[in-house]
Structures are given as structure tokens and as C-alpha cells.
Design an enzyme around this catalytic site. Structure first.
Site, PDB file in Angstrom:
ATOM      1  N   THR A 165      39.857 -74.108  76.715  1.00 48.24           N
ATOM      2  CA  THR A 165      38.432 -73.971  76.985  1.00 48.24           C
ATOM      3  C   THR A 165      37.848 -75.278  77.513  1.00 48.24           C
ATOM      4  O   THR A 165      38.388 -76.362  77.235  1.00 48.24           O
ATOM      5  CB  THR A 165      37.710 -73.579  75.673  1.00 48.24           C
ATOM      6  OG1 THR A 165      36.312 -73.778  75.819  1.00 48.24           O
ATOM      7  CG2 THR A 165      38.165 -74.442  74.496  1.00 48.24           C
ATOM      8  N   LYS A 197      41.056 -76.505  69.514  1.00 46.95           N
ATOM      9  CA  LYS A 197      41.619 -76.252  70.851  1.00 46.95           C
ATOM     10  C   LYS A 197      42.076 -77.570  71.488  1.00 46.95           C
ATOM     11  O   LYS A 197      43.116 -77.623  72.149  1.00 46.95           O
ATOM     12  CB  LYS A 197      40.588 -75.557  71.745  1.00 46.95           C
ATOM     13  CG  LYS A 197      40.233 -74.132  71.337  1.00 46.95           C
ATOM     14  CD  LYS A 197      41.388 -73.151  71.427  1.00 46.95           C
ATOM     15  CE  LYS A 197      41.837 -72.874  72.837  1.00 46.95           C
ATOM     16  NZ  LYS A 197      42.853 -71.761  72.867  1.00 46.95           N
TER      17      LYS A 197
HETATM   18  P1  NAD Z   1      39.236 -63.156  71.279  1.00 51.03           P
HETATM   19  O1  NAD Z   1      38.697 -63.712  70.003  1.00 51.03           O
HETATM   20  O2  NAD Z   1      38.527 -62.043  71.956  1.00 51.03           O
HETATM   21  O3  NAD Z   1      40.752 -62.657  71.062  1.00 51.03           O
HETATM   22  C1  NAD Z   1      41.688 -63.400  70.353  1.00 51.03           C
HETATM   23  C2  NAD Z   1      42.893 -62.505  70.100  1.00 51.03           C
HETATM   24  O4  NAD Z   1      43.879 -63.302  69.413  1.00 51.03           O
HETATM   25  C3  NAD Z   1      42.596 -61.297  69.220  1.00 51.03           C
HETATM   26  O5  NAD Z   1      43.186 -60.126  69.765  1.00 51.03           O
HETATM   27  C4  NAD Z   1      43.245 -61.661  67.888  1.00 51.03           C
HETATM   28  O6  NAD Z   1      43.714 -60.530  67.163  1.00 51.03           O
HETATM   29  C5  NAD Z   1      44.387 -62.553  68.335  1.00 51.03           C
HETATM   30  N1  NAD Z   1      44.809 -63.487  67.290  1.00 51.03           N
HETATM   31  C6  NAD Z   1      44.016 -64.286  66.537  1.00 51.03           C
HETATM   32  N2  NAD Z   1      44.750 -64.995  65.666  1.00 51.03           N
HETATM   33  C7  NAD Z   1      46.055 -64.657  65.895  1.00 51.03           C
HETATM   34  C8  NAD Z   1      47.287 -65.057  65.320  1.00 51.03           C
HETATM   35  N3  NAD Z   1      47.338 -65.960  64.328  1.00 51.03           N
HETATM   36  N4  NAD Z   1      48.438 -64.525  65.799  1.00 51.03           N
HETATM   37  C9  NAD Z   1      48.380 -63.605  66.805  1.00 51.03           C
HETATM   38  N5  NAD Z   1      47.243 -63.170  67.358  1.00 51.03           N
HETATM   39  C10 NAD Z   1      46.091 -63.685  66.921  1.00 51.03           C
HETATM   40  O7  NAD Z   1      39.378 -64.417  72.248  1.00 51.03           O
HETATM   41  P2  NAD Z   1      39.150 -64.491  73.822  1.00 51.03           P
HETATM   42  O8  NAD Z   1      37.697 -64.661  74.090  1.00 51.03           O
HETATM   43  O9  NAD Z   1      39.898 -63.398  74.476  1.00 51.03           O
HETATM   44  O10 NAD Z   1      39.850 -65.895  74.140  1.00 51.03           O
HETATM   45  C11 NAD Z   1      41.247 -65.955  74.425  1.00 51.03           C
HETATM   46  C12 NAD Z   1      41.633 -67.406  74.655  1.00 51.03           C
HETATM   47  O11 NAD Z   1      40.862 -67.947  75.726  1.00 51.03           O
HETATM   48  C13 NAD Z   1      41.384 -68.308  73.461  1.00 51.03           C
HETATM   49  O12 NAD Z   1      42.458 -69.197  73.333  1.00 51.03           O
HETATM   50  C14 NAD Z   1      40.109 -69.048  73.803  1.00 51.03           C
HETATM   51  O13 NAD Z   1      40.106 -70.321  73.215  1.00 51.03           O
HETATM   52  C15 NAD Z   1      40.215 -69.134  75.308  1.00 51.03           C
HETATM   53  N6  NAD Z   1      38.935 -69.184  76.037  1.00 51.03           N
HETATM   54  C16 NAD Z   1      37.950 -68.283  75.797  1.00 51.03           C
HETATM   55  C17 NAD Z   1      36.767 -68.334  76.538  1.00 51.03           C
HETATM   56  C18 NAD Z   1      35.658 -67.311  76.339  1.00 51.03           C
HETATM   57  O14 NAD Z   1      34.586 -67.445  76.926  1.00 51.03           O
HETATM   58  N7  NAD Z   1      35.861 -66.246  75.565  1.00 51.03           N
HETATM   59  C19 NAD Z   1      36.595 -69.329  77.493  1.00 51.03           C
HETATM   60  C20 NAD Z   1      37.624 -70.244  77.709  1.00 51.03           C
HETATM   61  C21 NAD Z   1      38.797 -70.153  76.991  1.00 51.03           C
END
Ligand code: NAD
Length: 341
Positions: free
Chosen positions: A124, A154
Site C-alpha cells: 500500500t 505492511k
Molecule cells: P481484504 O481485507 O478485502 O481481503 C483480505 C483477504 O485476505 C480476505 O479474503 C481474507 O480472508 C484474507 N486473509 C486475511 N488473513 C489471512 C491469513 N492469515 N491467511 C490467509 N488469508 C487471509 O483486502 P483488500 O482490500 O483486498 O487488500 C488486499 C491487499 O492489497 C492487502 O495486502 C492490502 O494491504 C493491499 N492494498 C489494499 C488497498 C485498498 O484500497 N483496499 C490499497 C493498496 C493495497
């Protein structure tokens, strides 16, 4: 290619998997199915013989080793994470466990497995901290200054990935993206929270004065960027991804209200529901991304501008009310999080 996606039942991971399966890749999804998972977003992919699912924790070293052995992926796209800043304020332990230990566990499994596997770490822009109004946008050379337990976890994982590349020679690459929005986003993040409250005629709770600025990118454009980084990103390098769409939170909420006024004139004007509530502790003022590197080197550009992407997202939430009503009834009712500091 055969690709292991971690966290593939989440908001971004499910968009990535839908695109990968459509383009003919073989995908195995390792996901713990936490409160944030949306397996419904994978119904399209689940029909494909190229897709398989393993329910499990990325911190479970034995399971991760077994998945690598059985599926022999060419690449890992690591998205599994605890992702909500407010929850990280109330309960940081789960963030350290999944985001730091989970990333360490995957890196070690790749190292010990001894097979060449490309490791794409999805991170992120929040690792870079907070910008002032006149500061240049974040880029790949911006120093890390995380301010929340989420962004600190992160940042720690980004450092592990880099070190495993430099020290052990793993084929790692990292991307740091700005705020995503689009279909299937869990209704605890700004845009779905506001859309749902406005549709239901409830107050729209804006943190502080609403002056905080985020750089918005549609999730399908982020998924396309991730596929470009996986395919063509340089080893041990990072790529900043953003939509060139800086907006204050207040401007985003006003845009949602204006669009709903057109679609649901009976509730207009929806901006009468705007309410200012106690700010998030440590709330970063501004995020902005200079996506020049990924545009120039990998040929990626976003396909949607913020206004059309937001309109499509609003339509999607209006058309998929049973999905978010089910979540609100059974998993998260919308109570305020993140004030325990
Ligand atoms: P989210 O919270 O919607 O989904 C996370 C997923 O990870 C879920 O399906 C959950 O069940 C799974 N998960 C959590 N802990 C786990 C574990 N210990 N083992 C296996 N699975 C596990 O998140 P998102 O918004 O889809 O974000 C995905 C990635 O992108 C993250 O790493 C986040 O830091 C990064 N990110 C998100 C954004 C945003 O705006 N949402 C922006 C930049 C980066």
C-alpha cells in the site's frame, strides 16, 4: 502460468483472480476466509477447471509448504492481509500476525522449497506516511514513514520481501497502491459505508473535517497493474500504482450524494445526511501517487476515470443490495471502529 494467489477471496484478490482465470491462467487461491472475505465474488472463477481453492492461513508453514509442493506455482501474488486501519487501532496483533508473520512464512516456504518462484508482494502507499498539501506525490524512492499499526505492519512486510530478495536471491517484486474502490468492497471502507448509509437514509459519518485526501483507483485497474508487475516488473524493484485522482473525503461523499440524487430523487438532497464525527487517531492527511514508473516501464495506464468508476460502483451497490444487507445483518453492522487509542 500457474499462480498462487493469497487472500484471493478479498476485495482486490478476487478481482485479480477473475482477470487471471479469464485470461487462461491456472490459479490456486489460499485464503483463510476471515470476516473480510467475499467468496461470492469468485463464483465466475469457481466454474473454471483452472481455478482451485484452499482454505487456510498464510502463517501455517506446513500448509503453505504443502500447497507449494502440490500446485508447483510459477508465481505467488501475495494479497492476504488484515487491511482495515480502524481495526488495526483496536487490535494490532492480528495485523502483525498475518501481515508480518504471514509474509515471512511465505518467503521462507519459497526459499526452502528450492524451486524458482516469482514472489509479488502487494502493498500500500500508506507505508510512506502522510503528505502535506504542497508535497510531491509518493514515488518508489519516498522514505517509509508508516503512522498506523496497519501501515507499520505492511511496511515491515515490504522490508522482509526486499531482504529475502537481496540476501537469498529470491525473485521478488513489490507494488504500492493507493486507495481502491469498486464492486465487492467490504462495507467498512469509505465508499461502501457512505453509499449504503445514503441509500438507507442514515447519517453519513465523515471523520474530522473531511479534508483528508486520497488518490483513488478502480480495483479492476489495480488488478491490471498487478498483472503487469507480475509479468514484467524488475526483480527486487517496486512500483507505485495510483489513479491520478486526488479527492478529499468530503468531495468523494458529495459526489456519491450527487449521483444518488439523480438515481433516487425521492431521497434528495442526500448531502443533508452528512455528519462530521470524531477523527481517526493518527489520521494521515494526504496520500498521492506518482505512477510515472509503472506507466513508462510497464506500459500500464488506468482505463477508468474516477467519476465514471464511481458511477459504475454506485450502480453495482444498488443492484447488489442482498449481498451487503447480508453482511450488515450477520458480519458487521456498521458500528464505529478505531477509537480505542
Ligand atoms: P481484504 O481485507 O478485502 O481481503 C483480505 C483477504 O485476505 C480476505 O479474503 C481474507 O480472508 C484474507 N486473509 C486475511 N488473513 C489471512 C491469513 N492469515 N491467511 C490467509 N488469508 C487471509 O483486502 P483488500 O482490500 O483486498 O487488500 C488486499 C491487499 O492489497 C492487502 O495486502 C492490502 O494491504 C493491499 N492494498 C489494499 C488497498 C485498498 O484500497 N483496499 C490499497 C493498496 C493495497
Amino acid at each position: 502460468m500457474s499462480i498462487l494467489v493469497t487472500g484471493g477471496a478479498g476485495f482486490i484478490g478476487s478481482a485479480v483472480i477473475r482477470q487471471l482465470v479469464r485470461s487462461g491462467e491456472t490459479v490456486v487461491n489460499l485464503d483463510k476466509l476471515t470476516y473480510a472475505a467475499t467468496p461470492e465474488a469468485l463464483e465466475e472463477a469457481a466454474d473454471s477447471p483452472a481455478y482451485s481453492f484452499v482454505q487456510g492461513d498464510v502463517c501455517d508453514a506446513a500448509l503453505v509448504a504443502q500447497v507449494l509442493e502440490e500446485h508447483a506455482p510459477d508465481a505467488i501474488m501475495h494479497l492476504a492481509a488484515e487491511s482495515h486501519v480502524d481495526r488495526s487501532i483496536d487490535g494490532p496483533a492480528a495485523f502483525l500476525e498475518t501481515n508480518v508473520t504471514g509474509t515471512f512464512t511465505l518467503l521462507e516456504a519459497v526459499r526452502r522449497g528450492g524451486r524458482p518462484i516469482r514472489f509479488h508482494h502487494i502493498s500500500t502507499d500508506e507505508v510512506f506516511g502522510s503528505l502535506g498539501p504542497e508535497d510531491a506525490p509518493f514515488s518508489e524512492t519516498t522514505p517509509y514513514t508508516p503512522n498506523s499499526p496497519y501501515s507499520a505492519s505492511k511496511a515491515a512486510s515490504d522490508h522482509l520481501v526486499r531482504a529475502w530478495g537481496e540476501t537469498y536471491g529470491l525473485d521478488v517484486v513489490t507494488s504500492n497502491c493507493s486507495n481502491n474502490y469498486g464492486p465487492w468492497q467490504f462495507p467498512e471502507k469509505l465508499i461502501p459505508v457512505m453509499v449504503i448509509a445514503a441509500v438507507e437514509g442514515r447519517p453519513l459519518p465523515i471523520y474530522g473535517t473531511g479534508a483528508n485526501i486520497r488518490d483513488w483507483l478502480h480495483v479492476e485497474d489495480h488488478a491490471r497493474a498487478l498483472r503487469a508487475v507480475l509479468a514484467r516488473g524488475a526483480r527486487c524493484e517496486s512500483y507505485c500504482v495510483g489513479g491520478d485522482a486526488e479527492r478529499t473525503n468530503l468531495a468523494v461523499v458529495r459526489a456519491i450524494c450527487a449521483a444518488l440524487d439523480q438515481q433516487r430523487p425521492e431521497g434528495a438532497p442526500h448531502d443533508r445526511l452528512i455528519t462530521f464525527v470524531t477523527d481517526r487517531p493518527g489520521h494521515d492527511a494526504r496520500y498521492a501517487i506518482d505512477a510515472g514508473r509503472i506507466r513508462a516501464e510497464l506500459g500500464w495506464t488506468p482505463e477508468r476515470d474516477f467519476e465514471s468508476g464511481l458511477a459504475g460502483t454506485l450502480d453495482w451497490y444498488l443492484a447488489n443490495r442482498p449481498w451487503w444487507e447480508g453482511i450488515r445483518a450477520r458480519r458487521y453492522g456498521g458500528e464505529r471502529l478505531g477509537l480505542s487509542a
